[in-house]
Scaffold this motif. Structure first.
Motif, PDB file in Angstrom:
ATOM      1  N   PRO A 144      88.001  75.344 -25.724  1.00  0.00           N
ATOM      2  CA  PRO A 144      88.864  75.396 -26.909  1.00  0.00           C
ATOM      3  C   PRO A 144      89.608  74.088 -27.191  1.00  0.00           C
ATOM      4  CG  PRO A 144      89.908  76.515 -25.070  1.00  0.00           C
ATOM      5  CD  PRO A 144      88.516  76.177 -24.620  1.00  0.00           C
ATOM      6  N   PHE A 145      89.617  73.156 -26.242  1.00  0.00           N
ATOM      7  CA  PHE A 145      90.365  71.907 -26.421  1.00  0.00           C
ATOM      8  C   PHE A 145      89.413  70.735 -26.597  1.00  0.00           C
ATOM      9  CE2 PHE A 145      92.756  74.823 -23.747  1.00  0.00           C
ATOM     10  CZ  PHE A 145      93.921  74.972 -24.486  1.00  0.00           C
ATOM     11  N   SER A 146      89.800  69.779 -27.416  1.00  0.00           N
ATOM     12  CA  SER A 146      88.927  68.640 -27.666  1.00  0.00           C
ATOM     13  C   SER A 146      89.757  67.368 -27.820  1.00  0.00           C
ATOM     14  CB  SER A 146      88.085  68.854 -28.929  1.00  0.00           C
ATOM     15  OG  SER A 146      88.923  69.043 -30.060  1.00  0.00           O
ATOM     16  N   LEU A 147      89.106  66.247 -27.576  1.00  0.00           N
ATOM     17  CA  LEU A 147      89.749  64.943 -27.715  1.00  0.00           C
ATOM     18  C   LEU A 147      89.875  64.626 -29.202  1.00  0.00           C
ATOM     19  CD1 LEU A 147      90.674  62.633 -25.765  1.00  0.00           C
ATOM     20  CD2 LEU A 147      88.435  61.590 -26.160  1.00  0.00           C
ATOM     21  N   PRO A 148      91.086  64.398 -29.707  1.00  0.00           N
ATOM     22  CA  PRO A 148      91.224  64.110 -31.138  1.00  0.00           C
ATOM     23  C   PRO A 148      90.620  62.748 -31.469  1.00  0.00           C
ATOM     24  CG  PRO A 148      93.300  63.718 -30.016  1.00  0.00           C
ATOM     25  CD  PRO A 148      92.391  64.315 -28.991  1.00  0.00           C
ATOM     26  N   LYS A 149      90.067  62.643 -32.646  1.00  0.00           N
ATOM     27  CA  LYS A 149      89.476  61.375 -33.065  1.00  0.00           C
ATOM     28  C   LYS A 149      90.580  60.406 -33.466  1.00  0.00           C
ATOM     29  CE  LYS A 149      86.154  59.285 -36.245  1.00  0.00           C
ATOM     30  NZ  LYS A 149      85.576  58.455 -35.171  1.00  0.00           N
ATOM     31  N   ARG A 150      90.510  59.194 -32.908  1.00  0.00           N
ATOM     32  CA  ARG A 150      91.463  58.158 -33.303  1.00  0.00           C
ATOM     33  C   ARG A 150      91.071  57.598 -34.657  1.00  0.00           C
ATOM     34  NH1 ARG A 150      91.400  54.769 -28.134  1.00  0.00           N
ATOM     35  NH2 ARG A 150      89.805  53.754 -29.376  1.00  0.00           N
ATOM     36  N   ALA A 151      92.063  57.160 -35.426  1.00  0.00           N
ATOM     37  CA  ALA A 151      91.804  56.628 -36.766  1.00  0.00           C
ATOM     38  C   ALA A 151      91.475  55.142 -36.744  1.00  0.00           C
ATOM     39  CB  ALA A 151      93.009  56.890 -37.658  1.00  0.00           C
ATOM     40  N   TYR A 152      91.354  54.552 -35.556  1.00  0.00           N
ATOM     41  CA  TYR A 152      91.124  53.114 -35.440  1.00  0.00           C
ATOM     42  C   TYR A 152      90.366  52.847 -34.149  1.00  0.00           C
ATOM     43  CZ  TYR A 152      95.409  54.217 -32.917  1.00  0.00           C
ATOM     44  OH  TYR A 152      96.328  54.830 -32.110  1.00  0.00           O
ATOM     45  N   GLU A 153      89.768  51.660 -34.076  1.00  0.00           N
ATOM     46  CA  GLU A 153      88.991  51.283 -32.889  1.00  0.00           C
ATOM     47  C   GLU A 153      89.910  50.790 -31.774  1.00  0.00           C
ATOM     48  OE1 GLU A 153      85.751  51.810 -32.586  1.00  0.00           O
ATOM     49  OE2 GLU A 153      85.815  52.685 -34.608  1.00  0.00           O
ATOM     50  N   ALA A 154      89.347  50.702 -30.578  1.00  0.00           N
ATOM     51  CA  ALA A 154      90.139  50.332 -29.404  1.00  0.00           C
ATOM     52  C   ALA A 154      90.780  48.953 -29.543  1.00  0.00           C
ATOM     53  CB  ALA A 154      89.271  50.384 -28.149  1.00  0.00           C
TER      54      ALA A 154
END
Length: 248
Positions: free
Chosen positions: A41-51
Motif C-alpha cells: 500500500p505504500f510507495s515512493l513519491p515521485k520527485r518533481a526534479y532530478e537529483a
C-alpha cells in the motif's frame, strides 16, 4: 650481480609508484541500481526534479542515495510490515502516525520509524526545488512575521534548533488549522504527526542528508538549505493546512 638489498629497494620503489598512481587517479563513486520496493500500500513519491537539480547546495549523489536508498528503505519496511498486518493498508500514513497508540503493539515500532521516515521525507522532497530560495512570500511570510518574529529571526532560531538535535533527527515548523506556526524538533524519524500536528516544512539533520558535501559542518548545511526551499510550495501547504487538508 644484483644484490638482495638492491632488489628490495627496487621492489619498494615500484610498490610506492603504484600506490601513488592509484591515489592520484580520479575516484569513481559506483552505485548499484536501487532495489524495487515490494508491492504494497505504500510507495515512493515521485520527485518533481532530478537529483542534480539542487546543486550546489545539495549534491546530486546525496540526493540520489537519500531518495533511492534511505527513503526507499522506509517504504520497503512499511510494505513488509503490511504483509502481516492488514490494518496498515486501511489508513494513510498520517492517520497511522496520529493513531499510533491504538495500533497493534507489534507494528508500533515500524510505524514510528519507517512510517515517520516515509512521512518526513515525502514532505521534504515536496518543499524543495531548483531555482528556489529567497524570502517567503504571501500568507506564509505574514505568518512567519506574526508567529516567529520575522524571517531573519526565524532562520536563526530554526538553524539553532537544528544544531541542538543530538545525533539524528529533524527540525520542523508545524501549523494548526488557524494558521499558527510553531517551531519544533524531533529525534530520529519521529514526526509531529504523532502528536496530531500538521507539518508545514522541515529539514532533515541526519548525517546522510548532508555528509558527502558538508561532512560534519551541519551549520553550513542548515544555512545552505534555505537556497532550495520552495516557498510557493510552502504557501500551498499552508493553505491546505488551514483548509484541514494537509496530510504529510
Amino acid at each position: 650481480m644484483k644484490t638482495t638489498a638492491s632488489l628490495s629497494r627496487r621492489s619498494l620503489l615500484g610498490i610506492g609508484a603504484a600506490a601513488l598512481a592509484v591515489s592520484a587517479a580520479p575516484r569513481v563513486w559506483a552505485q548499484a541500481a536501487a532495489p524495487a520496493a515490494p508491492a504494497g500500500p505504500f510507495s515512493l513519491p515521485k520527485r518533481a526534479y532530478e537529483a542534480a537539480a539542487l546543486e550546489p547546495h545539495i549534491d546530486a549523489m546525496t540526493m540520489d542515495i537519500h531518495y533511492t536508498r534511505h527513503h526507499a528503505a522506509f517504504v520497503t519496511a512499511l510494505n513488509n510490515a503490511a504483509k502481516d498486518h492488514g490494518v496498515l493498508a486501511s489508513k494513510p500514513i498520517n492517520e497511522l502516525l496520529g493513531d499510533i497508540g491504538s495500533l497493534p503493539e507489534a507494528v508500533r515500532v515500524p510505524i514510528r520509524n519507517a512510517g515517520g521516515g516515509h512521512a518526513n521525507h515525502s514532505m521534504f522532497w515536496e518543499i524543495m526545488g531548483p531555482g528556489a530560495g529567497g524570502a517567503p512570500t504571501g500568507d506564509v511570510a505574514a505568518a512567519i512575521t506574526k508567529d516567529l518574529g520575522g524571517f531573519d529571526k526565524f532562520k536563526a532560531d530554526f538553524e539553532a534548533a537544528g544544531l541542538r538535535v543530538f545525533g539524528s533527527g529533524w527540525v520542523f515548523v508545524t501549523v494548526d488549522k488557524a494558521g499558527k506556526l510553531t517551531l519544533a524538533s524531533k529525534p530520529n524519524q519521529d514526526s509531529p504527526l504523532m502528536d496530531k500536528q500538521m507539518v508545514l516544512l522541515g529539514n532533515d539533520v541526519w548525517e546522510h542528508a548532508y555528509y558527502l558535501k558538508y561532512q560534519n559542518r551541519r551549520a553550513d548545511y542548515l544555512k545552505g538549505w534555505w537556497n532550495v526551499v520552495n516557498w510557493a510550495k510552502v504557501n500551498e501547504r499552508y493553505a491546505a493546512a488551514k483548509a484541514g487538508k494537509l496530510t504529510v
